[in-house]
Design a protein around this motif. Structure first.
Motif, PDB file in Angstrom:
ATOM      1  N   TRP A 113       0.831  -1.195   0.000  1.00  0.00           N
ATOM      2  CA  TRP A 113       0.000   0.000   0.000  1.00  0.00           C
ATOM      3  C   TRP A 113       0.872   1.254   0.000  1.00  0.00           C
ATOM      4  N   SER A 114       2.212   1.038   0.173  1.00  0.00           N
ATOM      5  CA  SER A 114       3.126   2.174   0.098  1.00  0.00           C
ATOM      6  C   SER A 114       4.478   1.650  -0.353  1.00  0.00           C
ATOM      7  N   HIS A 115       5.228   2.569  -1.044  1.00  0.00           N
ATOM      8  CA  HIS A 115       6.563   2.197  -1.503  1.00  0.00           C
ATOM      9  C   HIS A 115       7.239   3.459  -2.023  1.00  0.00           C
ATOM     10  N   PRO A 116       8.575   3.592  -1.832  1.00  0.00           N
ATOM     11  CA  PRO A 116       9.238   4.797  -2.368  1.00  0.00           C
ATOM     12  C   PRO A 116       9.102   4.914  -3.876  1.00  0.00           C
ATOM     13  N   ASP A 117       8.972   3.786  -4.565  1.00  0.00           N
ATOM     14  CA  ASP A 117       8.754   3.781  -6.021  1.00  0.00           C
ATOM     15  C   ASP A 117       7.265   3.654  -6.265  1.00  0.00           C
ATOM     16  N   PRO A 118       6.637   4.719  -6.706  1.00  0.00           N
ATOM     17  CA  PRO A 118       5.167   4.664  -6.891  1.00  0.00           C
ATOM     18  C   PRO A 118       4.732   3.496  -7.776  1.00  0.00           C
ATOM     19  N   ALA A 119       5.561   3.080  -8.704  1.00  0.00           N
ATOM     20  CA  ALA A 119       5.164   1.992  -9.604  1.00  0.00           C
ATOM     21  C   ALA A 119       5.007   0.672  -8.860  1.00  0.00           C
ATOM     22  N   GLN A 120       5.600   0.585  -7.672  1.00  0.00           N
ATOM     23  CA  GLN A 120       5.521  -0.659  -6.917  1.00  0.00           C
ATOM     24  C   GLN A 120       4.281  -0.736  -6.029  1.00  0.00           C
ATOM     25  N   VAL A 121       3.568   0.400  -5.893  1.00  0.00           N
ATOM     26  CA  VAL A 121       2.362   0.404  -5.067  1.00  0.00           C
ATOM     27  C   VAL A 121       1.303  -0.469  -5.737  1.00  0.00           C
ATOM     28  N   GLY A 122       0.712  -1.341  -4.933  1.00  0.00           N
ATOM     29  CA  GLY A 122      -0.290  -2.270  -5.438  1.00  0.00           C
ATOM     30  C   GLY A 122       0.291  -3.613  -5.832  1.00  0.00           C
ATOM     31  N   GLY A 123       1.601  -3.717  -5.899  1.00  0.00           N
ATOM     32  CA  GLY A 123       2.242  -4.997  -6.220  1.00  0.00           C
ATOM     33  C   GLY A 123       2.493  -5.842  -4.972  1.00  0.00           C
ATOM     34  N   HIS A 124       2.933  -7.053  -5.187  1.00  0.00           N
ATOM     35  CA  HIS A 124       3.195  -7.974  -4.076  1.00  0.00           C
ATOM     36  C   HIS A 124       4.636  -7.768  -3.577  1.00  0.00           C
ATOM     37  N   VAL A 125       4.836  -7.869  -2.269  1.00  0.00           N
ATOM     38  CA  VAL A 125       6.163  -7.658  -1.684  1.00  0.00           C
ATOM     39  C   VAL A 125       7.128  -8.735  -2.161  1.00  0.00           C
ATOM     40  N   SER A 126       8.456  -8.395  -2.189  1.00  0.00           N
ATOM     41  CA  SER A 126       9.461  -9.330  -2.717  1.00  0.00           C
ATOM     42  C   SER A 126       9.999 -10.281  -1.650  1.00  0.00           C
ATOM     43  N   THR A 127       9.783  -9.984  -0.401  1.00  0.00           N
ATOM     44  CA  THR A 127      10.249 -10.874   0.671  1.00  0.00           C
ATOM     45  C   THR A 127       9.062 -11.462   1.410  1.00  0.00           C
ATOM     46  N   ASP A 128       9.304 -12.559   2.087  1.00  0.00           N
ATOM     47  CA  ASP A 128       8.227 -13.290   2.768  1.00  0.00           C
ATOM     48  C   ASP A 128       7.768 -12.508   3.998  1.00  0.00           C
ATOM     49  N   PRO A 129       6.454 -12.104   4.052  1.00  0.00           N
ATOM     50  CA  PRO A 129       5.951 -11.334   5.194  1.00  0.00           C
ATOM     51  C   PRO A 129       5.235 -12.215   6.216  1.00  0.00           C
ATOM     52  N   SER A 130       5.318 -13.541   6.090  1.00  0.00           N
ATOM     53  CA  SER A 130       4.477 -14.429   6.894  1.00  0.00           C
ATOM     54  C   SER A 130       4.737 -14.272   8.396  1.00  0.00           C
ATOM     55  N   GLU A 131       6.021 -14.099   8.780  1.00  0.00           N
ATOM     56  CA  GLU A 131       6.301 -14.000  10.215  1.00  0.00           C
ATOM     57  C   GLU A 131       5.689 -12.734  10.812  1.00  0.00           C
ATOM     58  N   ALA A 132       5.828 -11.592  10.115  1.00  0.00           N
ATOM     59  CA  ALA A 132       5.247 -10.357  10.623  1.00  0.00           C
ATOM     60  C   ALA A 132       3.730 -10.452  10.644  1.00  0.00           C
ATOM     61  N   LEU A 133       3.103 -11.047   9.592  1.00  0.00           N
ATOM     62  CA  LEU A 133       1.643 -11.191   9.556  1.00  0.00           C
ATOM     63  C   LEU A 133       1.172 -12.182  10.617  1.00  0.00           C
ATOM     64  N   ALA A 134       2.079 -13.043  11.071  1.00  0.00           N
ATOM     65  CA  ALA A 134       1.711 -13.979  12.127  1.00  0.00           C
ATOM     66  C   ALA A 134       1.840 -13.362  13.519  1.00  0.00           C
ATOM     67  N   GLY A 135       2.277 -12.113  13.593  1.00  0.00           N
ATOM     68  CA  GLY A 135       2.347 -11.422  14.876  1.00  0.00           C
ATOM     69  C   GLY A 135       3.735 -11.326  15.476  1.00  0.00           C
ATOM     70  N   ARG A 136       4.791 -11.722  14.768  1.00  0.00           N
ATOM     71  CA  ARG A 136       6.149 -11.669  15.301  1.00  0.00           C
ATOM     72  C   ARG A 136       6.916 -10.505  14.673  1.00  0.00           C
ATOM     73  N   GLU A 137       7.785  -9.893  15.458  1.00  0.00           N
ATOM     74  CA  GLU A 137       8.652  -8.825  14.974  1.00  0.00           C
ATOM     75  C   GLU A 137       9.941  -9.440  14.449  1.00  0.00           C
ATOM     76  N   VAL A 138      10.375  -8.987  13.286  1.00  0.00           N
ATOM     77  CA  VAL A 138      11.513  -9.584  12.608  1.00  0.00           C
ATOM     78  C   VAL A 138      12.498  -8.498  12.222  1.00  0.00           C
ATOM     79  N   MET A 139      13.808  -8.788  12.369  1.00  0.00           N
ATOM     80  CA  MET A 139      14.827  -7.878  11.850  1.00  0.00           C
ATOM     81  C   MET A 139      15.945  -8.705  11.254  1.00  0.00           C
ATOM     82  N   GLY A 140      16.646  -8.151  10.255  1.00  0.00           N
ATOM     83  CA  GLY A 140      17.691  -8.872   9.589  1.00  0.00           C
ATOM     84  C   GLY A 140      18.229  -8.108   8.410  1.00  0.00           C
ATOM     85  N   ILE A 141      19.138  -8.762   7.677  1.00  0.00           N
ATOM     86  CA  ILE A 141      19.713  -8.196   6.461  1.00  0.00           C
ATOM     87  C   ILE A 141      19.132  -8.986   5.301  1.00  0.00           C
ATOM     88  N   ASP A 142      18.420  -8.295   4.427  1.00  0.00           N
ATOM     89  CA  ASP A 142      17.732  -8.951   3.311  1.00  0.00           C
ATOM     90  C   ASP A 142      18.079  -8.258   2.009  1.00  0.00           C
TER      91      ASP A 142
END
Length: 563
Positions: A113-142
């Motif tokens: 729903w947001s992205h620094p590149d407007p063309a990417q708005v509305g597209g699917h994210v490039s990394t797996d968001p399952s852990e954050a959507l499951a309620g866990r906080e995640v940090m790392g180098i990706d």
């Protein structure tokens, strides 16, 4: 013309320098450089991890702050993912304010729903968001669409606490690496300073080593040590080295032989602990000073010299003078006998002249009587000694000493209390004791009026008691222990060496047999030396039993005589 041979090619050989100072300097520089490199590496490795961790935590904190913005969850649920929607505007505002690389807000399906590149708005994210959507906080180098980044992902909840999406924030990874690279020059500056200090310290140490080793190579030092060991153990002079604490740290083979101790018993101990208390230990420890000090160790007469060393220790040398002293004493005895024989020669000439005069005067009876008196005097002296002293060595010694004493104007007599059977265990040792004491007494009474020396030898069981009395000036009370000390003497040294050994040997021989030697004032003035030697005599041999027949015959004869 023939061609001259080409000069030999000299190859450059690389290796360690020969000088020890250069070797030490290079080794210390290599060690210092290695330590600096290791320390720098150990510092840079955790620094990189720390910077990455800081970047990931910062991204996570921005994500947490974004997820806490009011109305963001409602806007995500109520508005479509458009470039001009409220979610995009709020995400860009936060990105610009925080300096993050991107702030991406997604729904439960992973749609941006947001992205620094407007063309990417509305597209699917490039990394797996399952852990954050499951309620866990995640940090790392990706790695994502914007490259490598430090990321933080948190769930996005509505006012009722239900998860409606997720917030992903990234910080450009290159910026973290740039910070690390920016810190490296400062680290190298510190490392260079440390290396310079290490090099200076290495140079100073090398200078000190140069002064102490006189610029010798390691091979030279090793050769010197080998030569020293060979020299110390090869010379015929005892060498004892002591450290600054007074403990023995080295003694060569000759010192072990002369002192009668092994290296394992002496090294690491003081002379008193290794040798026992006595003059030898005092000389080695430096409590007795001087040059060519005389000391007695067992049966050996030693000459000791002690030299201090620069480190506070000392080196003592020992020379064996036992044979030389024995030869010197024998030489003294020989000279005494020569003097006695010379005097006897004059006396014999006088007696022969007297005898010749009596014969020329035809007084034959007087001549016979004169010869009998002369011969009788010598025979009486020998018989007097042998009746009281049955050991032939001691009897011969005293007969000879009596002749020498007579020629020196000294009356030497054997006490009436003298009784010594022929059962001595060590007759040679007792001969040494008696000879030394008689010689000492003859020297003491020399030049005095009515000079007299008396010898008393008695057997008390298995114990031999010897007393030698003289009419000399005596020995003061304060010196009665000193006279038994090696090197102590009031007389002029003889030509062959030093005095002060005879009485010391007497005490050593007595103590070796468990006895004692002392000196007191003699009755009527002078000195009286007493030596007690336990176990000096063997048990008397049992008398053989008579044959039964002889015993019966003897018994019968005795009965008849009694009747």
């Amino acid at each position: 013309m023939g061609m001259s041979p080409a000069p030999p090619v000299r190859r450059l050989r690389l290796g360690m320098p020969r000088r020890m100072v250069s070797q030490v300097l290079l080794m210390q520089l290599a060690i210092a450089a290695g330590v600096v490199v290791l320390a720098t590496g150990l510092f840079l490795a955790p620094l990189s991890d720390q910077l990455d961790d800081q970047a990931m935590r910062r991204a996570l904190a921005i994500a947490q702050t974004t997820a806490a913005v009011p109305q963001l969850a409602d806007d995500l649920r109520d508005t479509p993912p458009t470039v001009h929607g409220p979610v995009q505007r709020e995400a860009e505002r936060i990105r610009e304010a925080s300096g993050a690389e991107y702030v991406v807000i997604m729904d439960l399906h992973g749609t941006r729903w947001s992205h620094p590149d407007p063309a990417q708005v509305g597209g699917h994210v490039s990394t797996d968001p399952s852990e954050a959507l499951a309620g866990r906080e995640v940090m790392g180098i990706d790695s994502g669409t914007l490259g490598r980044s430090a990321r933080g992902k948190v769930p996005l909840r509505d006012s009722d606490g239900r998860i409606v999406g997720a917030v992903s924030v990234g910080i450009e990874y290159d910026s973290v690496r740039a910070r690390l690279i920016h810190a490296i020059p400062g680290l190298f500056a510190y490392a260079g300073g440390a290396l310079a200090v290490g090099a200076l310290a290495a140079w100073l140490i090398s200078r000190r080593v140069h002064r102490q080793t006189r610029d010798l190579a390691f091979s030279d030092i090793s050769a010197l040590l080998s030569e020293r060991e060979a020299m110390l153990h090869g010379i015929r002079e005892g060498v004892v080295a002591l450290d600054r604490a007074g403990r023995v740290r080295l003694l060569n083979d000759e010192a072990q032989r002369l002192l009668g101790i092994g290296e394992e018993r002496a090294v690491g101990r003081t002379p008193d602990e290794a040798l026992g208390e006595g003059r030898t230990a005092d000389v080695l420890a430096g409590r007795v000073t001087g040059t060519d000090l005389i000391t007695v160790r067992g049966q050996r007469v030693l000459i000791a010299n002690r030299m201090p060393t620069d480190d506070g220790g000392a080196v003592a040398t020992l020379r064996d003078r036992t044979e030389l002293e024995q030869l010197g004493r024998e030489l003294d005895s020989t000279r005494g006998l020569i003097d006695a024989l010379r005097a006897q020669d004059h006396e014999h000439a006088n007696r022969m002249h007297t005898l010749l005069g009596l014969l020329e005067l035809e007084r034959y009876d007087d001549a016979v009587e004169f010869v009998g008196e002369v011969v009788g005097d010598h025979r009486a002296t020998a018989e007097q000694v042998t009746e009281k002293i049955e050991d032939p060595l001691l009897a011969a010694l005293l007969v000879g000493k009596a002749t020498v004493a007579a020629e020196r104007g000294v009356a030497l007599r054997v006490s009436d209390r003298t009784r010594l059977p022929d059962r001595l265990v060590d007759p040679r040792g007792l001969v040494t004791v008696v000879g030394n004491l008689v010689d000492n007494a003859l020297d003491a009474v020399a030049g005095t009026a009515h000079a007299r020396v008396e010898v008393e030898l008695r057997a008390e069981g298995r114990t031999a008691v010897l007393r030698v009395r003289d009419t000399g000036p005596g020995i003061p009370v304060e010196h009665r222990e000193s006279v038994f000390t090696e090197g102590w003497s009031t007389k002029k040294p003889p030509a062959h060496g030093k005095r002060g050994i005879g009485l010391s040997l007497v005490r050593r021989l007595a103590e070796r047999q468990g006895g004692r030697a002392c000196v007191d004032e003699a009755l009527g003035g002078g000195a009286e030396f007493t030596v007690v030697l336990p176990e000096a005599l063997a048990d008397p041999a049992p008398e053989p039993a008579l044959e039964p027949a002889l015993a019966a015959s003897a018994k019968g004869t005795a009965e008849e005589e009694s009747r």
